[in-house]
Write an enzyme that holds these catalytic residues in place. Structure first.
Site, PDB file in Angstrom:
ATOM      1  N   GLU A  49       0.812  -1.222   0.000  1.00  0.00           N
ATOM      2  CA  GLU A  49       0.000   0.000   0.000  1.00  0.00           C
ATOM      3  C   GLU A  49       0.851   1.281   0.000  1.00  0.00           C
ATOM      4  O   GLU A  49       0.372   2.335   0.420  1.00  0.00           O
ATOM      5  CB  GLU A  49      -0.915   0.017   1.223  1.00  0.00           C
ATOM      6  CG  GLU A  49      -1.957  -1.083   1.207  1.00  0.00           C
ATOM      7  CD  GLU A  49      -3.036  -0.829   2.242  1.00  0.00           C
ATOM      8  OE1 GLU A  49      -4.132  -0.425   1.865  1.00  0.00           O
ATOM      9  OE2 GLU A  49      -2.751  -1.023   3.436  1.00  0.00           O
ATOM     10  N   HIS A  53     -11.415  -0.381   6.861  1.00  0.00           N
ATOM     11  CA  HIS A  53      -9.981  -0.612   6.706  1.00  0.00           C
ATOM     12  C   HIS A  53      -9.173   0.153   7.760  1.00  0.00           C
ATOM     13  O   HIS A  53      -8.450  -0.443   8.544  1.00  0.00           O
ATOM     14  CB  HIS A  53      -9.598  -0.192   5.274  1.00  0.00           C
ATOM     15  CG  HIS A  53      -8.162  -0.389   4.925  1.00  0.00           C
ATOM     16  ND1 HIS A  53      -7.677  -0.230   3.650  1.00  0.00           N
ATOM     17  CD2 HIS A  53      -7.088  -0.704   5.676  1.00  0.00           C
ATOM     18  CE1 HIS A  53      -6.375  -0.476   3.629  1.00  0.00           C
ATOM     19  NE2 HIS A  53      -5.997  -0.755   4.841  1.00  0.00           N
TER      20      HIS A  53
HETATM   21 ZN   LIG Z   1      -3.959  -0.883   5.269  1.00  0.00          ZN
END
Ligand SMILES: [Zn+2]
Length: 252
Positions: free
Chosen positions: A86, A176
């Site tokens: 990410e 998230h």
């Molecule tokens: Zn994350």
């Protein structure tokens, strides 16, 4: 082959790497990061680059683990080690926000309910004024439909998240976690710690009152005033650094 080395680097670069390592450890001890999540800082020598650990649990990060990436979230030098999936969160925010010098992406546990329900997160006390009158929410489903694993896997998703963040200090990610941005590493760490605190206190206040009605949150003017007086949260940062070095010394 290790990409990061202190040799030939400026003093500012070395200090920023050192602070970034401390930030990783403090955020774990404060319950913001666990085995996942990451914190980055803009490179002091190249504003179009940022510093982020290789893919590693934050508690284990050391200076040699820090990698320099460009705004496309690609390593600047040769790098054979695995990187965070990410990392695009960071690259795209640094690209859109020249004022941002540090970014935290966390799965801060108490914050998550505010990204999935009808109650918006609002600042409940003076150290949380940076939250401001409204926290944006990034809904990944709007970009990729309902079959994603919710991760920011590429530049396009990173860009959408950065657009959702806009000019704010915080953006929630539905189901998230959150991103927190700041003008320094200590400020990003403090904001992340106090975002988690705010979530906890707001839930307590709502529980006590039996609902969201009647809760007296900070006004927009009060929020702005607290941002101006808080600065980098120097005292909190110094205390956390001292606590961290004491704990690590005792661990050895
Ligand atoms: Zn994350």
């Amino acid at each position: 082959m290790k990409q990061a080395t202190m040799q030939g680097r400026s003093g500012a670069w070395t200090r920023r790497v050192s602070d970034l390592v401390k930030a990783n450890h403090i955020l774990v001890r404060q319950g913001v990061l666990d085995g996942y999540g990451h914190v980055s800082a803009r490179s002091p020598d190249h504003p179009d680059r940022f510093l982020l650990a290789r893919s590693l649990a934050p508690a284990s990060v050391q200076a040699d683990d820090i990698v320099e990436l460009d705004l496309d979230s690609r390593p600047v030098g040769r790098e054979d080690r695995q990187l965070y999936l990410e990392r695009y969160i960071h690259g795209e925010i640094y690209r859109r926000r020249p004022d941002v010098l540090a970014v935290v992406h966390s799965h801060s546990p108490t914050v998550i309910p505010f990204g999935i329900g009808p109650v918006p997160m609002r600042p409940v006390c003076h150290v949380c004024g940076f939250i401001g009158p409204g926290v944006p929410l990034f809904e990944i489903r709007d970009t990729v439909g309902d079959r994603s694993d919710l991760l920011i896997r590429d530049q396009a998703l990173g860009r959408q998240l950065a657009i959702a963040l806009d000019d704010k200090a915080v953006c929630l990610q539905r189901g998230h976690g959150a991103v927190v941005v700041a003008g320094s590493i200590p400020q990003a760490v403090a904001r992340s710690v106090y975002l988690e605190l705010n979530a906890r206190l707001q839930i307590q206040a709502i529980t006590l009152a039996g609902g969201d009605r009647g809760i007296n949150y900070l006004s927009a003017g009060e929020s702005q005033a607290t941002i101006e007086t808080q600065g980098d949260f120097d005292r909190a940062w110094a205390a956390w650094c001292e606590e961290e070095s004491r704990a690590r010394g005792e661990d050895r």
